[in-house]
Motif scaffolding. Structure first.
Motif, PDB file in Angstrom:
ATOM      1  N   GLN A   1     -68.568   9.524  29.409  1.00  0.00           N
ATOM      2  CA  GLN A   1     -69.362  10.041  30.522  1.00  0.00           C
ATOM      3  C   GLN A   1     -68.511  10.283  31.757  1.00  0.00           C
ATOM      4  N   ALA A   2     -67.567   9.389  32.033  1.00  0.00           N
ATOM      5  CA  ALA A   2     -66.758   9.522  33.247  1.00  0.00           C
ATOM      6  C   ALA A   2     -65.922  10.795  33.227  1.00  0.00           C
ATOM      7  N   ALA A   3     -65.441  11.190  32.046  1.00  0.00           N
ATOM      8  CA  ALA A   3     -64.606  12.387  31.931  1.00  0.00           C
ATOM      9  C   ALA A   3     -65.391  13.595  31.438  1.00  0.00           C
ATOM     10  N   ASP A   4     -66.679  13.430  31.170  1.00  0.00           N
ATOM     11  CA  ASP A   4     -67.551  14.523  30.726  1.00  0.00           C
ATOM     12  C   ASP A   4     -66.983  15.196  29.476  1.00  0.00           C
ATOM     13  N   ARG A   5     -66.758  14.395  28.424  1.00  0.00           N
ATOM     14  CA  ARG A   5     -66.212  14.957  27.200  1.00  0.00           C
ATOM     15  C   ARG A   5     -66.722  14.195  25.977  1.00  0.00           C
ATOM     16  N   TRP A   6     -66.833  14.936  24.874  1.00  0.00           N
ATOM     17  CA  TRP A   6     -67.163  14.365  23.576  1.00  0.00           C
ATOM     18  C   TRP A   6     -65.882  14.165  22.772  1.00  0.00           C
ATOM     19  N   PHE A   7     -65.868  13.111  21.971  1.00  0.00           N
ATOM     20  CA  PHE A   7     -64.894  12.946  20.897  1.00  0.00           C
ATOM     21  C   PHE A   7     -65.635  13.090  19.577  1.00  0.00           C
ATOM     22  N   VAL A   8     -65.093  13.871  18.667  1.00  0.00           N
ATOM     23  CA  VAL A   8     -65.723  14.102  17.366  1.00  0.00           C
ATOM     24  C   VAL A   8     -64.690  13.852  16.276  1.00  0.00           C
ATOM     25  N   HIS A   9     -65.127  13.152  15.228  1.00  0.00           N
ATOM     26  CA  HIS A   9     -64.224  12.893  14.111  1.00  0.00           C
ATOM     27  C   HIS A   9     -64.977  13.017  12.794  1.00  0.00           C
ATOM     28  N   GLY A  10     -64.302  13.624  11.801  1.00  0.00           N
ATOM     29  CA  GLY A  10     -64.786  13.622  10.429  1.00  0.00           C
ATOM     30  C   GLY A  10     -66.139  14.276  10.237  1.00  0.00           C
ATOM     31  N   GLY A  11     -66.851  13.823   9.189  1.00  0.00           N
ATOM     32  CA  GLY A  11     -68.157  14.356   8.863  1.00  0.00           C
ATOM     33  C   GLY A  11     -68.134  15.147   7.564  1.00  0.00           C
TER      34      GLY A  11
ATOM     35  N   GLU B   1     -69.504   4.826  11.675  1.00  0.00           N
ATOM     36  CA  GLU B   1     -69.709   4.508  13.087  1.00  0.00           C
ATOM     37  C   GLU B   1     -68.433   4.800  13.872  1.00  0.00           C
ATOM     38  N   LEU B   2     -68.609   5.360  15.068  1.00  0.00           N
ATOM     39  CA  LEU B   2     -67.483   5.663  15.950  1.00  0.00           C
ATOM     40  C   LEU B   2     -67.851   5.262  17.366  1.00  0.00           C
ATOM     41  N   THR B   3     -66.915   4.644  18.067  1.00  0.00           N
ATOM     42  CA  THR B   3     -67.126   4.314  19.469  1.00  0.00           C
ATOM     43  C   THR B   3     -65.834   4.567  20.236  1.00  0.00           C
ATOM     44  N   PHE B   4     -65.953   4.671  21.550  1.00  0.00           N
ATOM     45  CA  PHE B   4     -64.809   4.955  22.412  1.00  0.00           C
ATOM     46  C   PHE B   4     -64.626   3.809  23.384  1.00  0.00           C
ATOM     47  N   ASP B   5     -63.434   3.214  23.389  1.00  0.00           N
ATOM     48  CA  ASP B   5     -63.063   2.169  24.334  1.00  0.00           C
ATOM     49  C   ASP B   5     -62.286   2.831  25.463  1.00  0.00           C
ATOM     50  N   ARG B   6     -62.962   3.103  26.564  1.00  0.00           N
ATOM     51  CA  ARG B   6     -62.329   3.851  27.654  1.00  0.00           C
ATOM     52  C   ARG B   6     -61.217   3.040  28.320  1.00  0.00           C
ATOM     53  N   ASN B   7     -61.376   1.735  28.459  1.00  0.00           N
ATOM     54  CA  ASN B   7     -60.365   0.924  29.132  1.00  0.00           C
ATOM     55  C   ASN B   7     -59.038   0.947  28.387  1.00  0.00           C
ATOM     56  N   ARG B   8     -59.084   0.933  27.064  1.00  0.00           N
ATOM     57  CA  ARG B   8     -57.865   0.917  26.259  1.00  0.00           C
ATOM     58  C   ARG B   8     -57.530   2.283  25.671  1.00  0.00           C
ATOM     59  N   ARG B   9     -58.347   3.291  25.961  1.00  0.00           N
ATOM     60  CA  ARG B   9     -58.137   4.653  25.486  1.00  0.00           C
ATOM     61  C   ARG B   9     -57.991   4.673  23.971  1.00  0.00           C
ATOM     62  N   LYS B  10     -59.000   4.140  23.309  1.00  0.00           N
ATOM     63  CA  LYS B  10     -58.997   4.067  21.860  1.00  0.00           C
ATOM     64  C   LYS B  10     -60.313   4.599  21.303  1.00  0.00           C
ATOM     65  N   LEU B  11     -60.219   5.316  20.190  1.00  0.00           N
ATOM     66  CA  LEU B  11     -61.370   5.587  19.353  1.00  0.00           C
ATOM     67  C   LEU B  11     -61.352   4.575  18.215  1.00  0.00           C
TER      68      LEU B  11
ATOM     69  N   THR C   1     -58.288   2.485  14.384  1.00  0.00           N
ATOM     70  CA  THR C   1     -58.272   2.801  15.814  1.00  0.00           C
ATOM     71  C   THR C   1     -57.288   3.936  16.060  1.00  0.00           C
ATOM     72  N   LEU C   2     -57.642   4.786  16.993  1.00  0.00           N
ATOM     73  CA  LEU C   2     -56.779   5.898  17.397  1.00  0.00           C
ATOM     74  C   LEU C   2     -56.480   5.752  18.876  1.00  0.00           C
ATOM     75  N   THR C   3     -55.211   5.528  19.203  1.00  0.00           N
ATOM     76  CA  THR C   3     -54.769   5.422  20.591  1.00  0.00           C
ATOM     77  C   THR C   3     -54.122   6.745  20.981  1.00  0.00           C
ATOM     78  N   PHE C   4     -54.423   7.244  22.160  1.00  0.00           N
ATOM     79  CA  PHE C   4     -53.965   8.581  22.512  1.00  0.00           C
ATOM     80  C   PHE C   4     -53.832   8.726  24.026  1.00  0.00           C
ATOM     81  N   ASP C   5     -53.187   9.784  24.433  1.00  0.00           N
ATOM     82  CA  ASP C   5     -53.278  10.288  25.798  1.00  0.00           C
ATOM     83  C   ASP C   5     -53.407  11.795  25.696  1.00  0.00           C
ATOM     84  N   ASP C   6     -53.657  12.458  26.798  1.00  0.00           N
ATOM     85  CA  ASP C   6     -53.964  13.881  26.743  1.00  0.00           C
ATOM     86  C   ASP C   6     -52.778  14.727  26.282  1.00  0.00           C
TER      87      ASP C   6
END
Length: 205
Positions: free
Chosen positions: A113-123, A167-177, A195-200
């Motif tokens: 919500q803070a960055a106004d973006r979705w993360f999508v994986h798989g399906g 199930e998928l969740t986003f840990d904003r503090n640690r920048r992890k999916l 877990t997926l750790t990333f930066d832009d």
């Protein structure tokens, strides 16, 4: 009498059975008139960055025994007017042309919500198979600061097996999916955690 009353009070105070009261609340049907999204299932929903709206992403419908993901599998809708007394309305949000994930359902999605973006994986990209294990980011998801645009995440190292219904969740503090479980779109069910750790800098434009 006083001694008996004190003993009863102490006994009740020490009991493990705590009296609980049901939570009070009520459901309110949101009516938004014409122009609302078509019926669907397995869409993803989140409160948008304004705090007064909701977003839905994707989904699928079933007709004649077949899963149909177009066009709803690529749609983004925003519901405005969630505050009490407000007039609610659905708005279809157009996405900027460019690379985008293939339509899918039973995918994992988390909203930042803070960055106004979705993360999508798989399906799943069909009735059941094939499954996917790609990861995408949708920037400006609410459309409030410009047309939303998809970016693919450039993944390095081992990848989670393709899956759906997880199930998928986003840990904003640690920048992890974080993902857990799901199935391989055939007959295998997972109980692994990734877990997926990333930066832009790991995103393509």
């Amino acid at each position: 009498v006083v001694i008996v009353a004190v003993w009863q009070f102490a006994r009740v105070g020490m009991t493990r059975n705590v009296v609980s009261f049901p939570a009070a609340g009520y459901w309110r049907l949101i009516t938004s008139g014409a122009g609302s999204p078509h019926a669907r299932h397995h869409a993803r929903m989140a409160v948008d960055s304004s705090g007064d709206g909701a977003l839905i992403l994707g989904g699928a419908s079933i007709a004649d025994g077949r899963v149909r993901m177009e066009p709803i599998g690529s749609e983004i809708w925003r519901l405005i007017g969630l505050r009490a007394g407000a007039v609610s309305q659905w708005l279809r949000i157009p996405v900027r042309p460019g690379p985008a994930p293939r339509p899918r359902w039973m995918f994992g999605a988390a909203f930042d919500q803070a960055a106004d973006r979705w993360f999508v994986h798989g399906g799943a990209q069909g009735w059941s198979s094939p499954c996917a294990n790609d990861t995408w980011v949708l920037d400006r998801a609410s459309g409030l600061s410009g047309a939303p645009a998809w970016r693919a995440v450039q993944l390095r190292g081992p990848l989670p097996p393709p899956r759906a219904g997880f199930e998928l969740t986003f840990d904003r503090n640690r920048r992890k999916l974080i993902i857990f479980g799901g199935n391989d779109c055939v007959n295998t069910y997972f109980h692994d955690t990734w877990t997926l750790t990333f930066d832009d800098s790991t995103f393509t434009s």
